[in-house]
Design an enzyme around this catalytic site. Structure first.
Site, short mmCIF file in Angstrom:
data_model
loop_
_atom_site.label_atom_id
_atom_site.label_comp_id
_atom_site.label_asym_id
_atom_site.label_seq_id
_atom_site.Cartn_x
_atom_site.Cartn_y
_atom_site.Cartn_z
CB CYS A 207 30.87 -22.78 14.45
SG CYS A 207 32.17 -22.45 13.30
CB THR B 30 38.40 -26.50 8.20
OG1 THR B 30 37.69 -25.43 8.80
CG2 THR B 30 37.95 -27.82 8.78
CG ASN C 258 37.61 -18.86 17.39
OD1 ASN C 258 38.42 -19.57 17.97
ND2 ASN C 258 36.34 -19.19 17.30
N1 PLP Z 1 40.53 -21.87 13.14
C1 PLP Z 1 40.09 -20.73 13.69
C2 PLP Z 1 40.75 -20.21 14.94
C3 PLP Z 1 39.02 -20.02 13.12
O1 PLP Z 1 38.59 -18.90 13.67
C4 PLP Z 1 38.43 -20.55 11.93
C5 PLP Z 1 37.26 -19.88 11.31
O2 PLP Z 1 36.47 -19.24 12.00
C6 PLP Z 1 38.94 -21.74 11.38
C7 PLP Z 1 40.00 -22.37 12.01
C8 PLP Z 1 38.38 -22.33 10.14
O3 PLP Z 1 38.81 -21.65 8.98
P1 PLP Z 1 38.05 -21.85 7.60
O4 PLP Z 1 36.75 -21.12 7.73
O5 PLP Z 1 38.91 -21.26 6.54
O6 PLP Z 1 37.88 -23.32 7.42
#
Ligand code: PLP
Length: 406
Positions: A329, A74, A155
């Site tokens: 989420c 993030t 994801n």
């Molecule tokens: N981007 C994608 C495509 C993700 O799947 C995720 C986490 O699920 C993130 C960003 C966020 O990553 P982090 O949990 O390290 O902040």
């Protein structure tokens, strides 16, 4: 360890025991601050350099200075997008997609409220982008666009976007290109040196490294403004004392991911394909979502019509099987995921989507166990479903759903 089957690797992964071994000394004997000039600091500094090179190798980046360690995916996403806006204050527009992870989606929604213009690329029923629309947008708005941010792989469905091609199109139009590759890194081969991608985000906990560590890849020569200012760590591009042990772990995880890339794309893919085929052949009224011909080798997302994903998850959990009803989420929310809605999956199916995401730690025996467990769970829930009768779905249940969501 227990006998439960873990098929939620897109939410997070187990830290590889070899990664833990590599990390342990950095909590005790190797505790120095890498910025210190004494021997305690120097040794740790050298280890950080090695980790940076391990990440560089997995990404196929040109230079280790292009690797900036962050606290998570993030943070890397936010840094990339905010940097592009700050570095080019005369450009107030962004191109992204409607199916991004909230790490990009929520930030872009916030920026929209703050006066920026966001061009949201839509997807078709299989979750694919229309590159003609993208090309037209670049042609018309290139001088105003600060950055294009498009995820490498989704994801929820695993659908892979043609980011290398999109990066070349952006760079040819004089626009910076960022990709959220959090789900793609370690699962598909990459060679950033040969691409036009300017910035890329990854996250440790999706590839068997610990939670709370990530990377922003920043191509040499890309204009940059740090998100965090303070000390001179990461060449002044990300202030804050480094999360040393986790960075060492991430480096090791990247090395292991390179070694396991073929296993992931042959064996893990074979287990995923068997899972999908086993479920589809035993359960009626269910279908895989996303671009099944072009997706991550570990992911399959199946929509079970006329029942609730949350209920399936609960019964799967009781049977010792962990999966997810969308991104980590969105599970827990009663609304279908934004990805399913963007693909136009009907509510009667979008509510019943289950994401199975595998890793190299799964076995074919586990997959067979899941294939046995799913059909009775679906049958049990359909018996309770108001939209399911003696002989299958009752007449046009979509109409029954419609008023609730009108
Ligand atoms: N981007 C994608 C495509 C993700 O799947 C995720 C986490 O699920 C993130 C960003 C966020 O990553 P982090 O949990 O390290 O902040």
């Amino acid at each position: 360890m227990n006998d439960d089957v873990y098929l939620d690797n897109n939410a997070t992964t187990m830290v590889d025991p070899a990664v833990v071994d590599e990390m342990l000394p950095y909590f005790t004997l190797q505790f120095g601050n890498p910025s210190s000039i004494h021997s305690f600091g120097n040794t740790v500094g050298r280890s950080l350099k090695k980790a940076r090179q391990q990440v560089q190798d997995l990404l196929g980046a040109e230079h280790d200075s292009e690797i900036i360690f962050t606290a998570c995916g993030t943070e890397a996403d936010s840094t990339a997008i905010m940097s592009a806006l700050k570095a080019q204050p005369d450009r107030k527009e962004i191109i992204t997609t409607v199916v991004e992870h909230p790490a990009v989606l929520s930030l872009c929604e916030y920026l929209e409220k703050d006066g920026y213009t966001v061009h949201w690329l839509k997807v078709d029923g299989k979750g694919r982008l229309d590159l003609d629309v993208y090309a037209r947008l670049l042609e018309e708005r290139a001088d105003h666009i600060a950055v294009v941010s498009v995820m490498w792989a989704n994801n929820e469905t695993g659908t892979i976007f043609p980011v290398e091609k999109m990066a070349t199109m952006a760079v040819d139009a004089g626009v910076m290109f960022h990709t959220d590759a959090v789900q793609a890194v370690g699962k598909i081969p990459m060679n950033l040196a040969d691409s036009d991608i300017d910035m890329l985000s990854l996250s440790g906990h999706k590839l068997h490294a610990p939670k709370g560590v990530g990377v922003l890849y920043l191509r040499r020569g890309t204009r940059f403004r740090p998100l965090l200012r303070g000390g001179h760590q990461e060449r002044g591009r990300r202030a804050g004392t480094e999360n040393v042990a986790s960075i060492i772990g991430l480096g090791k995880a990247c090395e292991l991911a390179s070694q396991k890339m073929e296993y992931e794309n042959v064996e893990v893919k074979a287990m995923r394909d068997r899972l999908q085929e086993g479920i589809l052949s035993a359960v009626t009224h269910c279908f895989p979502t996303g671009d099944v011909e072009n997706r991550l080798p570990n992911t399959c997302n199946i929509a079970f019509e006329y029942i609730e994903g949350e209920a399936i998850l609960m019964l799967l959990n009781k049977a010792g099987i962990a999966a997810s009803s969308g991104s980590a989420c969105t599970s827990g929310s009663l609304e279908p995921s934004h990805v399913m809605m963007a693909m136009g999956i009907p509510y009667t199916a979008a509510h019943g989507t289950i994401r199975f995401s595998l890793s190299c730690y799964n076995t074919m025996a586990e997959i067979e166990r899941v294939i046995e467990a799913v059909p009775p769970i679906v049958a049990q829930l359909r018996k309770l479903s108001p939209y399911w009768g003696e002989n299958g779905p009752i007449e046009d249940p979509a109409k029954l759903f419609a008023p609730t969501y009108a």
